[in-house]
Design a protein around this motif. Structure first.
Motif, PDB file in Angstrom:
ATOM      1  N   VAL A 126       5.727 -11.961 -42.213  1.00 44.58           N
ATOM      2  CA  VAL A 126       5.414 -10.396 -43.265  1.00 44.58           C
ATOM      3  C   VAL A 126       4.257  -9.845 -42.478  1.00 44.58           C
ATOM      4  O   VAL A 126       4.410  -8.796 -42.014  1.00 44.58           O
ATOM      5  CB  VAL A 126       6.356 -10.706 -44.006  1.00 44.58           C
ATOM      6  CG1 VAL A 126       7.645 -11.264 -44.257  1.00 44.58           C
ATOM      7  CG2 VAL A 126       4.947 -11.454 -45.289  1.00 44.58           C
ATOM      8  N   GLN A 127       3.078 -10.402 -42.455  1.00 45.41           N
ATOM      9  CA  GLN A 127       1.905  -9.296 -42.559  1.00 45.41           C
ATOM     10  C   GLN A 127       1.757  -9.507 -41.124  1.00 45.41           C
ATOM     11  O   GLN A 127       1.161  -8.600 -40.630  1.00 45.41           O
ATOM     12  CB  GLN A 127       0.850 -10.552 -42.584  1.00 45.41           C
ATOM     13  CG  GLN A 127       0.670 -10.613 -44.424  1.00 45.41           C
ATOM     14  CD  GLN A 127      -0.821 -11.849 -44.105  1.00 45.41           C
ATOM     15  OE1 GLN A 127      -0.720 -12.745 -43.651  1.00 45.41           O
ATOM     16  NE2 GLN A 127      -1.383 -12.227 -45.384  1.00 45.41           N
ATOM     17  N   ALA A 128       2.167 -10.233 -40.187  1.00 48.41           N
ATOM     18  CA  ALA A 128       1.952  -9.673 -38.367  1.00 48.41           C
ATOM     19  C   ALA A 128       3.259  -8.442 -38.408  1.00 48.41           C
ATOM     20  O   ALA A 128       3.033  -7.614 -37.660  1.00 48.41           O
ATOM     21  CB  ALA A 128       3.572 -11.424 -38.202  1.00 48.41           C
ATOM     22  N   GLN A 129       4.003  -8.617 -39.175  1.00 51.94           N
ATOM     23  CA  GLN A 129       4.980  -7.305 -39.002  1.00 51.94           C
ATOM     24  C   GLN A 129       4.637  -5.710 -39.798  1.00 51.94           C
ATOM     25  O   GLN A 129       4.883  -5.383 -40.197  1.00 51.94           O
ATOM     26  CB  GLN A 129       6.378  -7.251 -39.265  1.00 51.94           C
ATOM     27  CG  GLN A 129       7.036  -8.661 -38.648  1.00 51.94           C
ATOM     28  CD  GLN A 129       9.407  -8.391 -38.867  1.00 51.94           C
ATOM     29  OE1 GLN A 129       9.397  -7.549 -39.593  1.00 51.94           O
ATOM     30  NE2 GLN A 129       9.256  -9.830 -38.945  1.00 51.94           N
ATOM     31  N   GLY A 130       3.360  -5.808 -40.446  1.00 57.43           N
ATOM     32  CA  GLY A 130       2.914  -4.898 -41.549  1.00 57.43           C
ATOM     33  C   GLY A 130       2.666  -5.012 -42.563  1.00 57.43           C
ATOM     34  O   GLY A 130       2.099  -4.267 -43.404  1.00 57.43           O
ATOM     35  N   ALA A 131       3.360  -6.729 -43.312  1.00 59.95           N
ATOM     36  CA  ALA A 131       3.327  -5.802 -44.614  1.00 59.95           C
ATOM     37  C   ALA A 131       1.790  -5.874 -45.562  1.00 59.95           C
ATOM     38  O   ALA A 131       1.388  -6.665 -44.970  1.00 59.95           O
ATOM     39  CB  ALA A 131       4.472  -7.481 -45.649  1.00 59.95           C
ATOM     40  N   PRO A 132       1.792  -5.667 -46.510  1.00 60.20           N
ATOM     41  CA  PRO A 132       0.630  -5.818 -47.310  1.00 60.20           C
ATOM     42  C   PRO A 132      -0.183  -6.999 -48.165  1.00 60.20           C
ATOM     43  O   PRO A 132      -1.111  -6.938 -48.517  1.00 60.20           O
ATOM     44  CB  PRO A 132       0.185  -4.427 -47.562  1.00 60.20           C
ATOM     45  CG  PRO A 132       1.891  -4.439 -48.377  1.00 60.20           C
ATOM     46  CD  PRO A 132       2.528  -4.986 -46.714  1.00 60.20           C
ATOM     47  N   LEU A 133       0.807  -7.848 -47.906  1.00 54.65           N
ATOM     48  CA  LEU A 133       0.728  -9.097 -48.908  1.00 54.65           C
ATOM     49  C   LEU A 133      -0.540  -9.524 -48.461  1.00 54.65           C
ATOM     50  O   LEU A 133      -0.513 -10.263 -47.426  1.00 54.65           O
ATOM     51  CB  LEU A 133       2.105 -10.116 -48.521  1.00 54.65           C
ATOM     52  CG  LEU A 133       2.777 -10.947 -49.304  1.00 54.65           C
ATOM     53  CD1 LEU A 133       2.763 -10.516 -50.317  1.00 54.65           C
ATOM     54  CD2 LEU A 133       3.610 -12.121 -48.778  1.00 54.65           C
ATOM     55  N   MET A 134      -0.638  -9.984 -49.827  1.00 59.60           N
ATOM     56  CA  MET A 134      -2.678 -10.958 -49.823  1.00 59.60           C
ATOM     57  C   MET A 134      -2.496 -12.534 -50.297  1.00 59.60           C
ATOM     58  O   MET A 134      -3.445 -13.131 -49.904  1.00 59.60           O
ATOM     59  CB  MET A 134      -3.267  -9.953 -50.317  1.00 59.60           C
ATOM     60  CG  MET A 134      -3.655  -8.422 -49.955  1.00 59.60           C
ATOM     61  SD  MET A 134      -4.500  -8.065 -48.821  1.00 59.60           S
ATOM     62  CE  MET A 134      -5.885  -9.612 -48.213  1.00 59.60           C
ATOM     63  N   ASP A 135      -1.362 -12.583 -50.671  1.00 58.85           N
ATOM     64  CA  ASP A 135      -1.234 -13.807 -51.681  1.00 58.85           C
ATOM     65  C   ASP A 135      -0.355 -13.651 -52.408  1.00 58.85           C
ATOM     66  O   ASP A 135       1.010 -13.677 -51.887  1.00 58.85           O
ATOM     67  CB  ASP A 135      -2.289 -13.881 -52.395  1.00 58.85           C
ATOM     68  CG  ASP A 135      -2.904 -15.064 -52.878  1.00 58.85           C
ATOM     69  OD1 ASP A 135      -2.861 -16.425 -52.256  1.00 58.85           O
ATOM     70  OD2 ASP A 135      -3.994 -15.123 -54.007  1.00 58.85           O
ATOM     71  N   TRP A 136       0.416 -15.509 -52.772  1.00 58.63           N
ATOM     72  CA  TRP A 136       1.355 -16.014 -52.817  1.00 58.63           C
ATOM     73  C   TRP A 136       1.004 -17.253 -54.491  1.00 58.63           C
ATOM     74  O   TRP A 136       0.583 -17.968 -54.515  1.00 58.63           O
ATOM     75  CB  TRP A 136       2.131 -17.110 -51.770  1.00 58.63           C
ATOM     76  CG  TRP A 136       1.270 -17.497 -50.897  1.00 58.63           C
ATOM     77  CD1 TRP A 136       0.901 -17.432 -49.735  1.00 58.63           C
ATOM     78  CD2 TRP A 136       0.873 -19.387 -51.207  1.00 58.63           C
ATOM     79  NE1 TRP A 136      -0.354 -18.538 -49.436  1.00 58.63           N
ATOM     80  CE2 TRP A 136      -0.551 -19.562 -50.334  1.00 58.63           C
ATOM     81  CE3 TRP A 136       1.413 -19.903 -52.353  1.00 58.63           C
ATOM     82  CZ2 TRP A 136      -0.636 -20.841 -49.887  1.00 58.63           C
ATOM     83  CZ3 TRP A 136       1.079 -21.648 -51.967  1.00 58.63           C
ATOM     84  CH2 TRP A 136       0.146 -21.828 -51.284  1.00 58.63           C
ATOM     85  N   LEU A 137       2.570 -17.371 -54.267  1.00 56.23           N
ATOM     86  CA  LEU A 137       2.319 -18.435 -55.667  1.00 56.23           C
ATOM     87  C   LEU A 137       3.558 -19.176 -55.472  1.00 56.23           C
ATOM     88  O   LEU A 137       4.595 -18.279 -55.266  1.00 56.23           O
ATOM     89  CB  LEU A 137       2.458 -17.596 -57.417  1.00 56.23           C
ATOM     90  CG  LEU A 137       0.898 -17.721 -57.643  1.00 56.23           C
ATOM     91  CD1 LEU A 137       0.680 -16.639 -59.135  1.00 56.23           C
ATOM     92  CD2 LEU A 137       0.248 -18.950 -57.740  1.00 56.23           C
TER      93      LEU A 137
END
Length: 541
Positions: free
Chosen positions: A148-159
């Motif tokens: 999803v980051q490759a599609q431009g999502a601003p997601l920085m981290d995960w749990l």
């Protein structure tokens, strides 16, 4: 405040909120506070039941506290958006509760959402953190974040949160040290979820808790809920139907809920029989699948008292069959993820009223009808709109969509054409966006579906337009036959002729399928079927 101002403020209009609270329609308690009370008073009693095991109120509360502390440890600002992407089960409810406790805003994403839909929702909401299982479908959580980051999502981290039935020790683990959780506020934005996405990329709907507290009151009254109910919510929790049926109503009542990670008609029936479920909540497609499965291998469903359905047209013959097979009253709300409810049927209504109407208009929702072409207020028949305690705040960061959702003077619009009779019973005539225009005449796709569905060999049907060089559009139906039944177009049209249905409604194309595709909200994905019909019968340029 104007609707746009309310949407931008991320909380309910304070004047409206005070009025609803004074009338007893809204509450001062949040869901988190209610769970904490249940954990203190009956920690070992069941909160969640799955085919594999059970979790009590105490474990639910502890797991939410632990996850909330882990969220806070990420150092995000209050009000940050946290994406929750989990199958239905205890974990998704723990995640939603934990985000609330941490003072953040949950972005609920259906577990069946595709990568492009997930990326769209993350980009639209600006979600910075993702909560999911370590492995979801065919991807690890790390691979999903990268995609999803490759599609431009601003997601920085995960749990990653485990299956809480399989890993019980996780719930019992110590919560890390954290600052005090912020003061809860049931009038503020706590969740963003999406429209079901049947016709394209979904919009992001903003929810307060109190709209669902009020919805619970409507449901409890309609179904005559008692203190001993056992719920089964077949619609996933991130969606509006799934919110009240599993996340809110059972907690408000302190009752257990049966949840399935993926809807399976056979397993659902087994669980209803095993756990003596009293309240079943599912869309029309699902209860038809339950009926078909019950006919193949009957179970004891005598515990059922009510079945709430909606989201699609309710077919009379199959709904009446469900009542006869189970003894439960089939009930429904008419509304949407955005509006909540405009009308409802209740256990006090006759079968004819319950299954041929969408029930009586709800007085507190101040329902009005408008001419869809002129916007003028009309009587008897028109496009419905409402303004009341069950409505959402609007769409997240989307002035254009909010401009279409609301009338200029603040009523929230539905996408249907309805009739309201002299006794205030509402009937849906068709959707403004679900007409098949054949030879200049508007044909209601839901009405055609309802007639075709009366054929005894048909389990599911969806009607969509097929392009035509002469008439503009023709009626195409996609059909899933009942097990061991054959269906032909000729048999369907002969059946409709016998019923006296207008020939203009007769389907002209038939596509047979083992099952109809669904959106992530569980409804039939008619956008996908319409695209297929457009390709099959493409008109040369």
């Amino acid at each position: 405040m104007s609707p746009l101002e309310v949407a931008r403020s991320l909380r309910a209009d304070p004047i409206d909120a005070a009025r609803y609270r004074a009338a007893g329609l809204w509450s001062d308690l949040t869901l988190s506070q209610r769970v904490a009370k249940l954990a203190a008073t009956k920690p070992e009693q069941d909160a969640w039941i799955t085919p594999e095991g059970r979790i009590g109120w105490g474990a639910y509360d502890r797991a939410a506290d632990r996850l909330a502390a882990l969220i806070v440890a990420k150092g995000l600002a209050l009000g940050a958006r946290i994406a929750v992407l989990l199958p239905d089960g205890p974990a998704v409810h723990v995640a939603l509760l934990a985000v609330e406790r941490a003072g953040m805003i949950a972005v609920g994403i259906g577990a069946r959402a595709g990568l492009s839909e997930i990326a769209h929702l993350l980009k639209r909401t600006g979600a910075e953190l993702l909560i999911s299982h370590a492995q979801l479908r065919d991807r690890t959580i790390e691979a999903l974040v990268e995609a999803v980051q490759a599609q431009g999502a601003p997601l920085m981290d995960w749990l990653a949160i485990p299956d809480l039935i399989a890993e019980r020790n996780w719930s019992a683990g110590e919560a890390p040290d954290h600052a005090p959780f912020p003061k809860p506020d049931p009038d503020a934005l706590f969740l963003i979820n999406s429209t079901s996405g049947t016709t394209g990329m979904p919009k992001c709907v903003m929810h307060t808790q109190n709209r669902w507290f009020y919805f619970h009151q409507l449901a409890a009254d309609a179904g005559r809920f008692g203190p001993d109910e056992i719920f089964m919510g077949a619609v996933p929790a991130p969606f509006g139907f799934g919110l009240w049926t599993a996340h809110f109503s059972p907690t408000i009542l302190g009752c257990p809920t049966v949840v399935l990670p993926k809807f399976d008609a056979g397993i659902a029936l087994d669980m209803i029989e095993r756990e003596r479920v009293t309240v079943l909540c599912c869309v029309s497609t699902q209860f038809i699948m339950l009926l078909n499965e019950q006919a193949e291998r009957p179970r004891d469903l005598s515990s059922l008292r009510s079945m709430f359905t909606g989201g699609e047209a309710v077919p009379y013959r199959r709904a009446a069959e469900f009542e006869e097979v189970t003894g439960a009253a089939v009930l429904q709300f008419y509304g949407s993820n955005e509006t909540g409810a405009l009308s409802r049927t209740t256990a006090a209504d006759s079968r004819d009223r319950r299954l041929t109407t969408a029930g009586k208009v709800i007085p507190e929702m101040d329902v009005r009808l408008f001419d869809p072409a002129t916007g003028a207020e009309v009587q008897g028949r028109g496009q419905p709109a409402c303004r009341g305690p069950a409505t959402c705040l609007g769409y997240w960061d989307d002035d254009e969509a909010n401009g279409k959702l609301f009338t200029p003077d603040g009523w929230m619009l539905m996408g249907d054409i309805v009739e309201i009779d002299d006794e205030d019973y509402l009937r849906v005539v068709g959707r403004t966006s679900e007409f098949i225009i054949r030879g200049g005449k508007n044909l209601s796709a839901p009405a055609i579906e309802a007639e075709v569905a009366t054929h005894p060999s048909i389990a599911l049907v969806a009607a969509v337009p097929a392009p035509d060089a002469v008439f503009g559009e023709r009626v195409c139906i996609y059909v899933a036959p009942r097990p061991n039944h054959e269906v032909t177009l000729e048999a369907i049209t002969d059946h409709l002729a016998t019923r006296g249905v207008s020939r203009e409604w007769f389907p002209e194309y038939l596509v047979l399928m083992d099952d109809l595709p669904r959106s992530s909200g569980g409804k039939v994905a008619k956008g996908e079927l319409a695209a297929d019909a457009k390709q099959r019968w493409a008109v040369p340029a």
